[in-house]
Design a protein around this motif. Structure first.
Motif, mmCIF file in Angstrom:
data_model
loop_
_atom_site.group_PDB
_atom_site.id
_atom_site.type_symbol
_atom_site.label_atom_id
_atom_site.label_comp_id
_atom_site.label_asym_id
_atom_site.label_seq_id
_atom_site.Cartn_x
_atom_site.Cartn_y
_atom_site.Cartn_z
ATOM 1 N N ILE A 296 0.848 -1.187 0.000
ATOM 2 C CA ILE A 296 0.000 0.000 0.000
ATOM 3 C C ILE A 296 0.890 1.245 0.000
ATOM 4 O O ILE A 296 2.083 1.170 0.313
ATOM 5 C CB ILE A 296 -0.930 0.041 1.231
ATOM 6 N N ASP A 297 0.293 2.370 -0.344
ATOM 7 C CA ASP A 297 0.969 3.657 -0.258
ATOM 8 C C ASP A 297 0.514 4.325 1.031
ATOM 9 O O ASP A 297 -0.586 4.886 1.116
ATOM 10 C CB ASP A 297 0.641 4.529 -1.460
ATOM 11 N N LEU A 298 1.347 4.214 2.067
ATOM 12 C CA LEU A 298 0.967 4.716 3.382
ATOM 13 C C LEU A 298 0.790 6.232 3.367
ATOM 14 O O LEU A 298 -0.082 6.770 4.069
ATOM 15 C CB LEU A 298 2.025 4.305 4.414
ATOM 16 N N ALA A 299 1.594 6.936 2.595
ATOM 17 C CA ALA A 299 1.481 8.391 2.533
ATOM 18 C C ALA A 299 0.135 8.804 1.944
ATOM 19 O O ALA A 299 -0.534 9.726 2.446
ATOM 20 C CB ALA A 299 2.630 8.971 1.717
ATOM 21 N N VAL A 300 -0.295 8.136 0.891
ATOM 22 C CA VAL A 300 -1.590 8.438 0.282
ATOM 23 C C VAL A 300 -2.721 8.129 1.257
ATOM 24 O O VAL A 300 -3.707 8.877 1.354
ATOM 25 C CB VAL A 300 -1.757 7.656 -1.028
ATOM 26 N N MET A 301 -2.591 7.034 2.016
ATOM 27 C CA MET A 301 -3.617 6.691 2.992
ATOM 28 C C MET A 301 -3.753 7.782 4.048
ATOM 29 O O MET A 301 -4.862 8.198 4.410
ATOM 30 C CB MET A 301 -3.288 5.345 3.657
ATOM 31 N N CYS A 302 -2.617 8.265 4.558
ATOM 32 C CA CYS A 302 -2.656 9.320 5.574
ATOM 33 C C CYS A 302 -3.247 10.611 4.997
ATOM 34 O O CYS A 302 -4.061 11.289 5.651
ATOM 35 C CB CYS A 302 -1.251 9.575 6.113
ATOM 36 N N ALA A 303 -2.824 10.959 3.771
ATOM 37 C CA ALA A 303 -3.353 12.176 3.153
ATOM 38 C C ALA A 303 -4.858 12.058 2.912
ATOM 39 O O ALA A 303 -5.607 13.037 3.049
ATOM 40 C CB ALA A 303 -2.609 12.449 1.851
ATOM 41 N N THR A 304 -5.334 10.858 2.559
ATOM 42 C CA THR A 304 -6.762 10.655 2.337
ATOM 43 C C THR A 304 -7.548 10.844 3.633
ATOM 44 O O THR A 304 -8.642 11.432 3.631
ATOM 45 C CB THR A 304 -6.998 9.253 1.768
ATOM 46 N N GLU A 361 12.286 1.537 9.751
ATOM 47 C CA GLU A 361 10.922 1.651 10.230
ATOM 48 C C GLU A 361 10.343 2.988 9.802
ATOM 49 O O GLU A 361 11.071 3.907 9.414
ATOM 50 C CB GLU A 361 10.845 1.501 11.751
ATOM 51 N N VAL A 362 9.030 3.086 9.860
ATOM 52 C CA VAL A 362 8.335 4.312 9.514
ATOM 53 C C VAL A 362 7.355 4.614 10.638
ATOM 54 O O VAL A 362 6.749 3.701 11.211
ATOM 55 C CB VAL A 362 7.612 4.187 8.158
ATOM 56 N N THR A 363 7.194 5.897 10.954
ATOM 57 C CA THR A 363 6.340 6.313 12.063
ATOM 58 C C THR A 363 5.278 7.269 11.550
ATOM 59 O O THR A 363 5.581 8.209 10.800
ATOM 60 C CB THR A 363 7.164 7.002 13.167
ATOM 61 N N SER A 423 4.163 18.990 24.886
ATOM 62 C CA SER A 423 4.486 20.126 25.755
ATOM 63 C C SER A 423 3.627 21.345 25.431
ATOM 64 O O SER A 423 3.302 22.149 26.315
ATOM 65 C CB SER A 423 5.971 20.478 25.622
ATOM 66 N N ALA A 424 3.226 21.467 24.152
ATOM 67 C CA ALA A 424 2.393 22.597 23.756
ATOM 68 C C ALA A 424 0.916 22.344 24.026
ATOM 69 O O ALA A 424 0.075 23.192 23.724
ATOM 70 C CB ALA A 424 2.609 22.909 22.269
ATOM 71 N N GLY A 425 0.583 21.153 24.537
ATOM 72 C CA GLY A 425 -0.802 20.807 24.792
ATOM 73 C C GLY A 425 -1.319 19.822 23.787
ATOM 74 O O GLY A 425 -0.975 19.868 22.599
ATOM 75 N N GLY A 426 -2.146 18.909 24.242
ATOM 76 C CA GLY A 426 -2.687 17.900 23.350
ATOM 77 C C GLY A 426 -1.961 16.577 23.473
ATOM 78 O O GLY A 426 -1.011 16.410 24.251
ATOM 79 N N LEU A 427 -2.404 15.610 22.676
ATOM 80 C CA LEU A 427 -1.866 14.255 22.714
ATOM 81 C C LEU A 427 -1.217 13.925 21.378
ATOM 82 O O LEU A 427 -1.682 14.357 20.324
ATOM 83 C CB LEU A 427 -2.996 13.253 22.998
ATOM 84 N N GLU A 428 -0.150 13.159 21.441
ATOM 85 C CA GLU A 428 0.516 12.650 20.240
ATOM 86 C C GLU A 428 0.498 11.135 20.290
ATOM 87 O O GLU A 428 1.053 10.530 21.222
ATOM 88 C CB GLU A 428 1.948 13.167 20.138
ATOM 89 N N ALA A 429 -0.160 10.510 19.330
ATOM 90 C CA ALA A 429 -0.203 9.055 19.208
ATOM 91 C C ALA A 429 0.634 8.654 17.995
ATOM 92 O O ALA A 429 0.348 9.083 16.877
ATOM 93 C CB ALA A 429 -1.644 8.571 19.049
ATOM 94 N N CYS A 430 1.669 7.865 18.232
ATOM 95 C CA CYS A 430 2.604 7.486 17.162
ATOM 96 C C CYS A 430 2.542 5.984 16.915
ATOM 97 O O CYS A 430 2.672 5.181 17.844
ATOM 98 C CB CYS A 430 4.031 7.886 17.525
ATOM 99 N N VAL A 431 2.343 5.629 15.658
ATOM 100 C CA VAL A 431 2.360 4.240 15.204
ATOM 101 C C VAL A 431 3.666 4.007 14.462
ATOM 102 O O VAL A 431 3.963 4.706 13.488
ATOM 103 C CB VAL A 431 1.156 3.945 14.290
ATOM 104 N N THR A 432 4.455 3.029 14.925
ATOM 105 C CA THR A 432 5.729 2.702 14.288
ATOM 106 C C THR A 432 5.637 1.323 13.664
ATOM 107 O O THR A 432 5.294 0.350 14.337
ATOM 108 C CB THR A 432 6.875 2.743 15.317
ATOM 109 N N LEU A 433 5.938 1.240 12.375
ATOM 110 C CA LEU A 433 5.850 -0.008 11.623
ATOM 111 C C LEU A 433 7.205 -0.343 11.019
ATOM 112 O O LEU A 433 7.928 0.558 10.571
ATOM 113 C CB LEU A 433 4.812 0.108 10.502
ATOM 114 N N PRO A 434 7.584 -1.626 11.001
ATOM 115 C CA PRO A 434 8.835 -2.000 10.321
ATOM 116 C C PRO A 434 8.674 -1.860 8.814
ATOM 117 O O PRO A 434 7.614 -2.139 8.251
ATOM 118 C CB PRO A 434 9.036 -3.464 10.736
ATOM 119 N N ILE A 435 9.746 -1.417 8.175
ATOM 120 C CA ILE A 435 9.729 -1.255 6.713
ATOM 121 C C ILE A 435 10.117 -2.579 6.084
ATOM 122 O O ILE A 435 11.264 -3.021 6.185
ATOM 123 C CB ILE A 435 10.694 -0.140 6.260
ATOM 124 N N THR A 436 9.159 -3.230 5.452
ATOM 125 C CA THR A 436 9.447 -4.489 4.760
ATOM 126 C C THR A 436 9.769 -4.276 3.297
ATOM 127 O O THR A 436 10.481 -5.053 2.693
ATOM 128 C CB THR A 436 8.242 -5.437 4.879
#
Length: 445
Positions: A296-304, A361-363, A423-436
């Motif tokens: 899949i194209d992860l960048a396109v998925m995120c942009a969508t 990996e990609v985050t 630190s500026a406020g809010g939450l950051e949720a990070c998904v890290t995937l291995p690059i296959t």
């Protein structure tokens, strides 16, 4: 032994136990051998000294006093130095440490018992050489000194090491054989580690009888677990279908309600129930997900996902490359990222989705400007059916399975989910995937 070797495998512990017992056995055997050799050598030296003293005394007594110094010089050898004198310069008291040596000498030559044999160590504590005196029949003295050190206890470390060389070689051979014997256990451990993540077939039942029984029990347990999962999946599918059907009829019937407010309230309740059913089925039905990894194209998925949020009138931005391809389960990863974006939009006014390629990996980080989560609850919120409404100040829809669904989907890709307050406020949720498989950005010109 388990406390001494907590992190060593079964093979290492077995080899260590065998090696320890062999070292102790070699050490004790060598010590006993050295002790026996010591007594044998001391007895041999006592016999030689006794014979030399008897011969020297007889020859000196047969000579006139003026001839005795020359005769004593002739009696001196590489092992013993002999000279004659009219007096004894050794005290009469015997050295207790040499009682055994003196007793061995007179045992070999009983005639020396009447000769007032006296022994002393030369430089006690630093040397094991002997000096002594033997009284002749005319009252003069035969003086002697050993030129070689008296035998003493020697642990012979070199001999122990040499003896251990074949033992270590045998230990290595035995270790290889034990490793081959434990191969079924390693296969069983690998299969048990894959349960719940990847399809696991039956483990071959070989090895010793005890190991075969354990493997057979594991295979039977795996079959029972598979049957339970299949039954649960079928039940969930049936329940989901049966629940969605009356909900669909209820939604249609709300259109006939004249009151707009009542119609909207009932529609919201129906939507909430549909969302709860969807999240429950996604979480409990994940083990039987037949989806296979695809490119899949992860960048396109995120942009969508960002475009969808903007279409709903929300403030959302995407940061990252235009294209980034890798091999994952598309629907599961999209569901996970959708949950994170929806969660951020629910608790914040603005959301940013950032894709950051790394080394192997990609985050993907989803950031919001909401109230965040108390630090003590960051790990707790990842557990199923946990809701922190008071902490984040908004009502939520569902069973509290949004983040657990993300964790489940990402762990299936051998990835990880991390949460942290910004630190500026809010939450950051990070998904890290291995690059296959990574494909360079396409040339769009």
């Amino acid at each position: 032994m388990r406390r001494l070797l907590p992190s060593v495998g079964l093979l290492g512990q077995v080899v260590a136990i065998l090696l320890l017992t062999m070292v102790i056995e070699f050490g004790v055997s060598t010590l006993m051998y050295e002790r026996a050799s010591e007594f044998s050598v001391r007895d041999d030296e006592a016999r030689r000294l006794a014979e030399h003293l008897v011969i020297s005394r007889r020859l000196l007594e047969e000579r006139a006093p003026v001839q005795r110094p020359a005769m004593a010089a002739e009696l001196t050898t590489d092992r013993y130095e002999v000279h004659w004198d009219g007096i004894a310069d050794l005290p009469l008291a015997l050295d207790p440490a040499l009682d055994a040596t003196r007793q061995q000498i007179v045992d070999w030559e009983p005639s020396l018992r009447t000769g007032d044999l006296r022994l002393r160590l030369i430089s006690p504590g630093r040397s094991s050489k002997l000096r002594g005196a033997l009284r002749l029949r005319d009252g003069s003295w035969l003086h002697f000194r050993t030129l070689a050190a008296v035998a003493k206890l020697d642990f012979a470390v070199e001999r122990i090491v040499l003896a251990l060389v074949p033992a270590i070689a045998l230990m290595v051979l035995g270790g290889l054989m034990i490793r081959r014997t434990l191969l079924p256990l390693r296969r069983l451990a690998a299969a048990a580690d894959r349960v719940g993540r990847d399809p696991v077939g039956s483990v071959p039942e070989d090895g010793p009888g005890e190991v075969r029984r354990v493997v057979a029990a594991f295979n039977r347990m795996q079959q029972r677990i598979g049957a339970l999962i299949d039954a649960r999946t079928q039940a969930l599918a049936a329940v989901g279908h049966d629940l969605r059907t009356p909900l669909a009829r209820l939604r249609l019937r709300t259109e006939a309600i004249d009151s707009r407010e009542t119609r909207q309230a009932i529609g919201n309740d129906v939507s909430e129930m549909e969302a709860m059913i969807a999240s429950l089925l996604a979480f409990l039905g994940g083990d039987a997900d037949p989806e296979s990894p695809t490119s899949i194209d992860l960048a396109v998925m995120c942009a969508t996902l960002v475009d969808d949020a903007q279409d709903r009138g929300r403030e959302a931005t995407y940061e990252g490359p235009d294209h980034f391809e890798l091999r994952v389960r598309r629907l599961a990863v999209k569901r996970a990222l959708t949950n994170l974006v929806d969660n951020a939009l629910h608790y914040g006014d603005r959301v940013t989705v950032a894709l950051v390629p790394g080394d192997g990996e990609v985050t993907v980080c989803v950031r919001d400007d909401g109230p965040g989560i108390p630090e003590a609850e960051l790990a707790h919120v990842l557990e199923p059916f946990v809701r922190l409404d008071p902490a984040r100040g908004r009502n939520t829809v569902g069973f509290g399975l949004g983040l657990p669904i993300v964790v489940q989907a990402i762990e299936a890709e051998a990835g990880r989910l991390t949460l942290r307050n910004r630190s500026a406020g809010g939450l950051e949720a990070c998904v890290t995937l291995p690059i296959t498989r990574y494909v360079a950005p396409r040339n769009t010109t």
